[in-house]
Design an enzyme around this catalytic site. Structure first.
Site, PDB file in Angstrom:
ATOM      1  N   HIS A 195       4.009   2.869  12.477  1.00 39.02           N
ATOM      2  CA  HIS A 195       3.155   4.055  12.682  1.00 39.02           C
ATOM      3  C   HIS A 195       3.810   5.145  13.523  1.00 39.02           C
ATOM      4  CE1 HIS A 195      -0.753   1.466  11.966  1.00 39.02           C
ATOM      5  NE2 HIS A 195       0.096   1.414  10.955  1.00 39.02           N
ATOM      6  N   GLU A 235      -4.783   1.857   2.758  1.00 38.19           N
ATOM      7  CA  GLU A 235      -4.855   0.722   3.677  1.00 38.19           C
ATOM      8  C   GLU A 235      -4.991   1.185   5.111  1.00 38.19           C
ATOM      9  OE1 GLU A 235      -3.435  -2.450   6.436  1.00 38.19           O
ATOM     10  OE2 GLU A 235      -2.581  -0.471   6.136  1.00 38.19           O
ATOM     11  N   GLU A 236      -4.311   2.278   5.450  1.00 40.98           N
ATOM     12  CA  GLU A 236      -4.186   2.656   6.862  1.00 40.98           C
ATOM     13  C   GLU A 236      -5.501   3.077   7.505  1.00 40.98           C
ATOM     14  OE1 GLU A 236      -1.863   1.841   8.550  1.00 40.98           O
ATOM     15  OE2 GLU A 236       0.012   1.943   7.461  1.00 40.98           O
ATOM     16  N   ASP A 296       6.313   0.439   6.503  1.00 38.32           N
ATOM     17  CA  ASP A 296       4.850   0.388   6.361  1.00 38.32           C
ATOM     18  C   ASP A 296       4.379   1.524   5.479  1.00 38.32           C
ATOM     19  OD1 ASP A 296       2.203  -0.254   6.715  1.00 38.32           O
ATOM     20  OD2 ASP A 296       2.071   0.536   8.741  1.00 38.32           O
ATOM     21  N   HIS A 343       0.831  -1.216   0.000  1.00 36.31           N
ATOM     22  CA  HIS A 343       0.000   0.000   0.000  1.00 36.31           C
ATOM     23  C   HIS A 343       0.858   1.255   0.000  1.00 36.31           C
ATOM     24  CE1 HIS A 343       0.328   0.954   4.356  1.00 36.31           C
ATOM     25  NE2 HIS A 343       0.263  -0.337   4.559  1.00 36.31           N
ATOM     26  N   ASP A 381       3.221  -6.411   3.307  1.00 34.96           N
ATOM     27  CA  ASP A 381       2.868  -5.299   4.200  1.00 34.96           C
ATOM     28  C   ASP A 381       3.270  -5.623   5.632  1.00 34.96           C
ATOM     29  OD1 ASP A 381       1.874  -2.941   5.207  1.00 34.96           O
ATOM     30  OD2 ASP A 381      -0.207  -3.637   5.282  1.00 34.96           O
TER      31      ASP A 381
END
Lengths: 454, 454
Positions: free
Chosen positions: A421, A323-324, A289, A277, A351
């Protein structure tokens, strides 16, 4: 009997020769990735020049434009965009938070969770009550929770060998903590960051409000901050917590999945997807990520082209958007595949970070999984030993309804949640070799899927 | 027949129960390492408070004193030192080097190789000639090499999946480059750093002079420096290279192996060793090489004690001295074992870095290796899948002559040579979880070796 034996040997020799040819090709794939790989320099650009790219942001648009351009420059047969409307949440000015303990004000690092509302402009200050689980929260009841901030402080279980399992056992606090707290009249929710490390980085991530509850502001606190807060609360249950955040949800924005394709020479209508993503959280460069998954997917097609491998089936690299905080890109991709009557035989997602490859998880029927098992000896020399039933990937998930077999690339999981994140998910956290080995592993699987189908 | 079947089932059930009990114990070992592990904080002290600890240095002595103290504090049954005389090489003032290209002087990062002589006080400047291999050097002949500096620039092969193989294919340049160059009358040898990454860190390491050749100074140059030098040489073969280094070899110094022991309850005379080496290069904190192996080895004994596992056999954690530039500790340990008629049934070494565990290499007879195979299902859930014939470890190597079965702990190899023998081999390069998983893996193997012997 003689005939049977002859047949057996013919088959056996044929099989052995095929395995040998495959083994040679797979060796070439790894050589190309490790000696001439492009994924690392692409990732440098995506993280350092494009940077954070949350859905709806200018960074996301830049990422769309740039990955499209990269794939065009590689001369793939077709590069195209798929429109998709995405949520558009913005953080606004950086958050502030402190523990107000008697006369002390101790600043702690927080980050609003994606989807959260802002606090009032002056912030919110209230008593704070620590819980580890939702049942524990409910047992306290509205009497004790009303007007308070709820502090969800259940750590990820360090004894889980696979850190994704530990994440799965803790992330309910982030996803639903605000809703559960609001049901009992809380005015805010603070959630321990989803990581095993003890540091000062708050880990953001998606959350959703349940229907019919007040929308209360919610943020992640760093693990060091959470430990301090817990310690101080044990000494003084009457301390208060202050936080101020400025995020908001704007109207949905137009964005895109980016797709690059090598057309199949024999069965062009059968499609194999490899993807990651393109969006990342706003506070992260999105290296692990999921910049890794994106550049690895493009690299799979580049490797095939550069080695002159002409796939029988159509191979697509897909950069999924959103995606997030919405998965809109993944859903849209599958919707379009259905609408256009496309036959997707397999999809691979990367991912789980750009770490050393360990295997693939497979979502399919037992018969489909069995078809993969003869490939194990071809992949084992490259450390791919963990191959069996398992998760696919969020973005490719919606393809399952079309009968597509899903493969989740499984790199080593130990360090993923050190970065996930946060502001430290940046290019410097990537090992070039680990990233390149991942790309080669995905290319090897694509090659075998293309050769033999499922 | 019935009796046979009954016996079979009794044996099978006994086997299954034993496997189950072992599986429970191994799970406890990992839980203890991951939830209450001490290795990471020990390593912090060893790298940050003790720091570099080349044989003969005050750092090495501090490391001896401190690890002895740690093991005493853990209450092991016996903690003792073994005297050993070690080489005492010192770097002196930091090296200087530049490429002299016309009027340009371009500084490049070098580090004298361990064991090298100094240059003259004013340094050495000479023409420099690039080669990739010893045959290529010899083909040039004394005519072209005499009075020159030889630049060994064969990179590690990036296509080798296991980086130790790539290291093995390049390290002859470091070990013997100076000797081969001196044979042809060269005045110095500069060696490309042993790493796959492109950066500015020179990687030092051991070298030896052959007998009967001039002792010429030799140093490692960073990979970026090597690439630059190679590029400039292609443009201007007549450029010169200058370097100055101030190292010297002092008389041998007294040092120690440090040994901690839990005495066996049933077969105290049978010894199982788990170890790493305590010395590091002088420019490194020695986090991966090999602080990790030392703290993991102490942790193995601590885990056993804290879980109340009373081993049948005697378990020893050994901090070997002088692996880097002499192996005197390893040799001394085996000599004393022989002299004292000690029976070492197995020895495990961790000296491949504090990375995610992948397995163990075994040096023993095929029969001995076969005895290990039934343990594979017990270790696989922890990612230990690469178990079979392979290397043991430098320090435990001399025990082979006593019939000891050697086990080399195999962590993932991808990042090891990013740090090896450089200033970036420091505490920050360590993942706590990866380090702890390694300690647990070694403890699990020790537990099984103790339970079942070989």
């Amino acid at each position: 009997m003689k005939k049977t034996i002859t047949l057996f040997f013919t088959l056996f020799i044929g099989y052995a020769q095929a395995q040998n040819a495959d083994s040679v090709t797979i060796r070439k794939i790894y050589n190309e990735a490790l000696a001439n790989g492009k994924s690392y320099e692409w990732l440098r650009h995506l993280t350092k020049q494009v940077g954070p790219r949350l859905s709806g942001s200018t960074g996301a648009q830049k990422a769309v434009d740039w990955t499209k351009q990269v794939m065009e420059q590689q001369g793939f047969d077709r590069v195209f965009l798929q429109d998709v409307m995405v949520p558009h949440w913005v953080r606004g000015a950086k958050e502030e938070a402190f523990i107000h303990n008697g006369k002390q004000k101790i600043t702690v690092p927080i980050a609003a969770l994606g989807g959260s509302v802002a606090t009032a402009a002056k912030g919110v200050e209230a008593g704070i009550i620590e819980v580890k689980t939702f049942p524990e929260l409910r047992a306290l009841g509205a009497d004790k929770v009303k007007g308070k901030i709820v502090f969800f402080n259940r750590p990820m279980d360090p004894t889980k060998i696979n850190t994704f399992e530990a994440y799965g056992g803790a992330v309910d606090q982030r996803a639903n903590g605000a809703t559960e707290a609001a049901k009992l009249g809380a005015v805010g929710a603070i959630v321990r960051s989803m990581t095993n490390v003890h540091d000062d980085n708050p880990h953001t991530g998606g959350m959703r409000y349940g229907t019919g509850v007040a929308l209360i502001p919610t943020a992640a606190i760093s693990t060091n901050g959470a430990d301090l807060l817990s310690k101080l609360l044990a000494e003084n249950p009457n301390l208060t917590f202050y936080f101020k955040q400025n995020c908001e949800t704007l109207p949905d924005a137009k964005s895109y999945n980016v797709v690059g394709e090598i057309k199949g020479s024999e069965k062009p209508d059968e499609i194999i997807v490899v993807g990651g993503h393109l969006d990342s959280w706003d506070i992260a460069e999105g290296a692990h990520d999921d910049g890794s998954g994106c550049v690895q997917s493009i690299e799979v097609l580049r490797i095939m082209k550069s080695l002159g491998i002409k796939p029988k089936r159509t191979i697509r690299a897909v950069m999924f958007m959103n995606e997030e905080n919405g998965l809109r890109g993944g859903v849209q991709y599958a919707d379009l595949a259905k609408k256009n009557n496309e036959k997707h035989i397999a999809a691979i997602e990367s991912d789980n970070g750009g770490f050393t490859p360990r295997g693939f998880g497979i979502v399919g029927t037992p018969e489909q999984r069995e078809k993969v098992m003869p490939w194990k000896p071809l992949l084992a020399p490259y450390g791919l030993t963990d191959i069996g039933a398992g998760g696919g990937g969020a973005d490719i998930g919606p393809l399952a309804q079309l009968g597509t077999v899903l493969f989740g690339f499984k790199p080593d999981s130990q360090r993923y949640f050190d970065y996930h994140h946060t502001a430290v998910d940046k290019f410097e956290a990537i090992s070039q070799r680990e990233l390149e080995l991942g790309a080669a592993s995905m290319a090897a699987l694509v090659y075998l899927l293309d050769q033999y189908g499922l």
